[in-house]
Design a protein around this motif. Sequence first.
Motif, PDB file in Angstrom:
ATOM      1  N   LEU A 147      15.728  14.463  23.653  1.00 62.34           N
ATOM      2  CA  LEU A 147      16.468  13.212  23.793  1.00 62.34           C
ATOM      3  C   LEU A 147      16.726  12.513  22.467  1.00 62.34           C
ATOM      4  O   LEU A 147      17.732  11.825  22.314  1.00 62.34           O
ATOM      5  N   ALA A 148      15.824  12.658  21.512  1.00 60.29           N
ATOM      6  CA  ALA A 148      15.974  11.984  20.211  1.00 60.29           C
ATOM      7  C   ALA A 148      15.373  12.869  19.110  1.00 60.29           C
ATOM      8  O   ALA A 148      14.323  12.558  18.553  1.00 60.29           O
ATOM      9  N   PRO A 149      16.037  13.979  18.801  1.00 62.15           N
ATOM     10  CA  PRO A 149      15.467  14.926  17.828  1.00 62.15           C
ATOM     11  C   PRO A 149      15.285  14.354  16.429  1.00 62.15           C
ATOM     12  O   PRO A 149      14.470  14.861  15.658  1.00 62.15           O
ATOM     13  N   GLU A 150      16.002  13.292  16.121  1.00 60.86           N
ATOM     14  CA  GLU A 150      15.832  12.679  14.801  1.00 60.86           C
ATOM     15  C   GLU A 150      14.518  11.907  14.690  1.00 60.86           C
ATOM     16  O   GLU A 150      14.055  11.604  13.600  1.00 60.86           O
ATOM     17  N   LEU A 186       5.894  11.860  14.967  1.00 58.95           N
ATOM     18  CA  LEU A 186       6.954  10.865  14.949  1.00 58.95           C
ATOM     19  C   LEU A 186       7.606  10.903  13.580  1.00 58.95           C
ATOM     20  O   LEU A 186       6.945  10.691  12.571  1.00 58.95           O
ATOM     21  N   ARG A 187       8.893  11.169  13.561  1.00 57.38           N
ATOM     22  CA  ARG A 187       9.638  11.184  12.302  1.00 57.38           C
ATOM     23  C   ARG A 187      10.178   9.795  11.979  1.00 57.38           C
ATOM     24  O   ARG A 187      10.426   9.471  10.833  1.00 57.38           O
ATOM     25  N   ALA A 247      22.254   1.896  18.867  1.00 59.44           N
ATOM     26  CA  ALA A 247      22.426   3.227  19.465  1.00 59.44           C
ATOM     27  C   ALA A 247      21.143   4.043  19.315  1.00 59.44           C
ATOM     28  O   ALA A 247      20.726   4.744  20.247  1.00 59.44           O
ATOM     29  N   HIS A 248      20.533   3.949  18.158  1.00 56.94           N
ATOM     30  CA  HIS A 248      19.284   4.667  17.926  1.00 56.94           C
ATOM     31  C   HIS A 248      18.181   4.123  18.830  1.00 56.94           C
ATOM     32  O   HIS A 248      17.409   4.890  19.421  1.00 56.94           O
ATOM     33  N   ARG A 249      18.130   2.810  18.957  1.00 56.53           N
ATOM     34  CA  ARG A 249      17.136   2.195  19.851  1.00 56.53           C
ATOM     35  C   ARG A 249      17.337   2.685  21.291  1.00 56.53           C
ATOM     36  O   ARG A 249      16.377   2.959  21.997  1.00 56.53           O
TER      37      ARG A 249
END
Length: 65
Positions: A19-22, A34-35, A43-45
């Motif tokens: 869902l959030a690979p970054e 956690l990166r 959008a990131h949130r």
Amino acid sequence: MKLVVDRDLCEANGVCVRLAPEAFELDDDDVLHLRVVTPTDDAHRARLEAAIRGCPKAALSWEES
């Protein structure tokens, strides 16, 4: 607010990584890292919120920083 993972609950199944690979990474030993701990924009949130909601073990949450 910052993103935190409860290591006692996390099963490293990778839903958050999809869902959030970054923001999330699983290493070769299936340990979640956690990166990113704070969102960079709305959008990131939203992607981090989706990862929190999508965690099957409820191991992800926000913590006051």
